[in-house]
Design an enzyme around this catalytic site. Sequence first.
Site, PDB file in Angstrom:
ATOM      1  N   SER A 127      -9.960  -0.493   7.523  1.00 27.75           N
ATOM      2  CA  SER A 127      -9.448  -0.427   5.976  1.00 27.75           C
ATOM      3  C   SER A 127      -8.690  -1.588   5.728  1.00 27.75           C
ATOM      4  O   SER A 127      -8.482  -1.405   4.122  1.00 27.75           O
ATOM      5  CB  SER A 127      -8.301   0.964   5.923  1.00 27.75           C
ATOM      6  OG  SER A 127      -9.056   2.055   6.127  1.00 27.75           O
ATOM      7  N   LYS A 140       0.949  -1.023   0.013  1.00 28.85           N
ATOM      8  CA  LYS A 140       0.180  -0.012   0.045  1.00 28.85           C
ATOM      9  C   LYS A 140       1.045   1.320  -0.006  1.00 28.85           C
ATOM     10  O   LYS A 140       1.852   1.397   0.649  1.00 28.85           O
ATOM     11  CB  LYS A 140      -0.734  -0.127   1.355  1.00 28.85           C
ATOM     12  CG  LYS A 140      -2.007   1.042   1.314  1.00 28.85           C
ATOM     13  CD  LYS A 140      -2.997   0.741   2.492  1.00 28.85           C
ATOM     14  CE  LYS A 140      -3.863   2.179   2.700  1.00 28.85           C
ATOM     15  NZ  LYS A 140      -4.718   1.584   3.930  1.00 28.85           N
ATOM     16  N   SER A 146      -9.811   1.713   3.197  1.00 29.32           N
ATOM     17  CA  SER A 146      -8.969   2.496   2.389  1.00 29.32           C
ATOM     18  C   SER A 146      -7.838   1.575   1.528  1.00 29.32           C
ATOM     19  O   SER A 146      -7.436   1.976   0.495  1.00 29.32           O
ATOM     20  CB  SER A 146      -8.063   3.644   3.016  1.00 29.32           C
ATOM     21  OG  SER A 146      -7.233   3.045   4.065  1.00 29.32           O
TER      22      SER A 146
END
Lengths: 490, 512
Positions: B178, B79, B154
């Site tokens: 997330s 990420k 997210s």
Amino acid sequence: MSDNYDIIIGLEVHVQLATKTKLFCRCSTKFGASPNTQTCPVCLGMPGSLPVMNREAFALGLKTACALNLNVPRFTKWDRKNYYYPDLPKGYQISQFDLPMSEDGYLWISDPKEQFEAKKVGIIRAHLEEDAGKSMHDEAAGKADTRIDLNRTGTPLLEIVSQPDMRSPLEAKAYLNELKLILTYLGVSDCNMQEGSLRVDANVNLHIKSDDPHKIATPIVEIKNMNSFRAVERALAYEAIRQYDEWQETGKTIKDAPKTTRGWDDQAQVTRPQREKEDSSDYRYFPDPDLAPVITTEEEVEAVQQALCELPMAIRERLHDGYGIPAYDADVIVNQGIVAVTYFEDLALKTGDAKMSSNWVQQDVLRVLKERDLEFDQFPITVERLSGLLKAIMNKEIDTTRAKDVFTQMLDSEKDAPAIMQEMGIEKVDDSELDNLVKEILLANPKAVEDLKNGVQKAVGALIGQAKKKNPNIDPGTFREKCLELVKDM
Amino acid sequence: MALYEASATQLLSQLESGEVTSVEVTKACLDRIRQHDGAVGAFLKVMDEKALAQAAEVDRKRKAGEELGLLAGVPVAVKDLLCTEGEVTTCASKMLKDFVPPYSSTVIKKLQAADAVIVGKTNMDEFAMGGSTENSALGKTRNPWNTDLVPGGSSGGAAACLAAQMVPLSIGTDTGGSIRQPASFCGVVGLKPTYGRVSRFGLIAFASSLDQIGPMARTAEDTALFLEAMSGHDPQDSTSANVPCPLFSKTVDQPLEGLRIGLVKEHFGEGLDGDVEKAVREAVSVYEKLGAKVVDISLPHNKYGIATYYIIAPSEASSNLARFDGAHYGHRCDEATMLEELQKEKDALVAAGDELGVKRMDTPLIRMYRQSRAEGFGPEVKRRIMLGTYTLSAGYYDAFYLKALKVRRLIREDYDKAFKTVDLIVGPTAPNPAFAAGSKTNDPLAMYLEDLYTVTANLAGIPAMSIPCGFTSGGLPVGLHMQAPALEEDRLLRAAYMFQKETDWHAKTPSL
Ligand SMILES: [Zn+2]
């Protein structure tokens, strides 16, 4: 000072702690490196970096807290003080807000010249925080440009906040001197004001005397930018007069105006209004989630207290009581630092005459240090050598005046006092030689003898002068005694 | 079976036996990305060359008989909020579009030490704020099961690349759900570890007291292996737990005896999608068949979770994001234009004789801050900065932030109590399956309710996991949410493995 008002003074002192590395990273804290060479992602506030507390900084804070009689709670935490400034790369400063590492202590101040009575100045708190960087404004080429040096960012500071207990600029200066002395004895900071290791802000206002039972207080002013204790003293004196004038002009009291900030202009010797930091009213403090609270046990605090060195106040008393030297003298020596104290004590023990030792340290040693701009530990004559000279005086091998000449010679020589005395032809005059000299002088001065017989003692002074011309080594005291003795028999 | 279909565990055994090389595996993944990422948009950056070089290096080491790490030669996606030395790390924000960190996060270093092959940086909601990855300023990510839908967020890119079989392992971060919500939306496994289990050093912070980095994968075994590789105490993170790290991969296949599962009454009420509820209840019955005892429990303060979370997280974020001020790095507005405009404003005020207006004008420095931040941050980030600034302000602090901290403690105590009678708390990960892109962008509150079941684990600091447990009638994956006491990730992983042995939901793949 004025009879019309009392000056109310509180001081905030920021002290850089003498750690090798910063408060939350392992960058060096050394002063004077080229800009931005002592930085890392943590003190640059790079995204993702995290602070880790420097235990040594906390230990130095603890030591100071104990020396200033502050209470150390079992639990303390770190808070973020949020504000924007280019020398604050994270957008917040890690500090301590509602639960500081120490609270509620005090410090005794006194004046050896007794211009004010000894008093206890309360200390509200002492807490740890990280320093900000330095902004350097470059106005060259007509274009105002600011450069930032972040070497200082993250250096550990101890902020020591006093109660508004001081009532004159002199007391404020005494507080600062005593605080600095304690910090220096503890070795927690080098207290170098020029390098910014010790910074002072003063809060001051007046309580104006009036018939009204309620006192009238003027608005509080915080004074910044003072680069020496002398500047603090002057700025406070200036500010008191300015506030009184302003009050007479405007009648504004503490209820009518908020606290303002003024900067001391050392060149012009005035304070001037300073622009406030933007948004300074609300720092939005909250506990820093990146750092764990610090737990301190009672045993840890006790261990620090036990290990604390002897503090200036106690040493003054010990020198006064234990060596019998005047309080004023003890003060002068202690204010020179621990090296001076040790020097004096060694000298007093070696010579057995504390008063004489104290005089020599205060007058002659300190004069030389001042003339030659030396620190005490750089003084060239060892205790051993100086005690040799003092013993010669005590044995009446040399008088004080000539001893000062020997002292001067010793400064730039490795030789001991007896050797230098020998070179200078100084030796003790033996009793029979002195007797003969006294007789000779008395015979040559019948008028003086007559005067002495009539009790006019001052006549002996001229005789000593004549004798010294004949033999500079005579001890004036002994010569005087002998004269008086012989005249009685004449 | 194609190489891209294999799990990390399968790949490792093939690599060890010499059947395949890491270069072949990495190429297969890169091909798959090249083929499908145009439609999915999981990656912000693919590091082809570096990945292949790293793969070749691992192959060389293996051939030379050198010691190899836990993930030797396995492709991994990261990420884009973990600082990676020398690689642009953006947080999917214009603010950090060109930011190249001079250091690597601890987790990246651990992956490197494990000989993993990092193939790229995945998309996310800007600064990890959001539940759909639509807040990314740098790209759109779509759900591989239906590209009209969002992947969740997210960690949307992180989940989507797993579902699309582009990589077997993917790193996510979880502040309020997330990792778990996108895992649920994309039909993959995601685990949020105990707060402090994985070092946060080098993770660009959203809310420091809630953020955790965690593993995402397609199977329980892979998740266990991946967690093992990234966990452990880090002296650079003061909040990292100083406890030994269990060997999760060694215990994952051991079934739990006498398992007691807690169902939270409040989780099966209003707002829960019928298909989701059905899938979750069926999953629970699978455990019952395996001998687990199901107990109804209550977490009375759970209902304050969202409110508490949306005070604490924005408060911390408002402070964490203050450093992005244009002064030291990141986006800075065009200064010449800014100064020109400032001068024009001043001239206008002077002409109007507005002295106070002139006095109150921004200094150039303040205007630079304002404008750089206005340009660099997206609307959701600004919304949360403003919320947090408000809740920390003098006069509001006690009513909001301090109160939220108190409720947070009550939420934690609810869990402590519940875990005295049950081993795991099980329920839906999200109240609904993946939703259509754009359907909630104008309704922040609806978006915030996505975190309904997940935020409390972050507030309590406990580990939680989402595993695929079925599909809706529309063919969308449903996630089963499992929560365990602090430091009991082992229990979650073993329970997940038990479930995956009995079912094949995790093996289903979308057709691309
Ligand atoms: Zn540093």
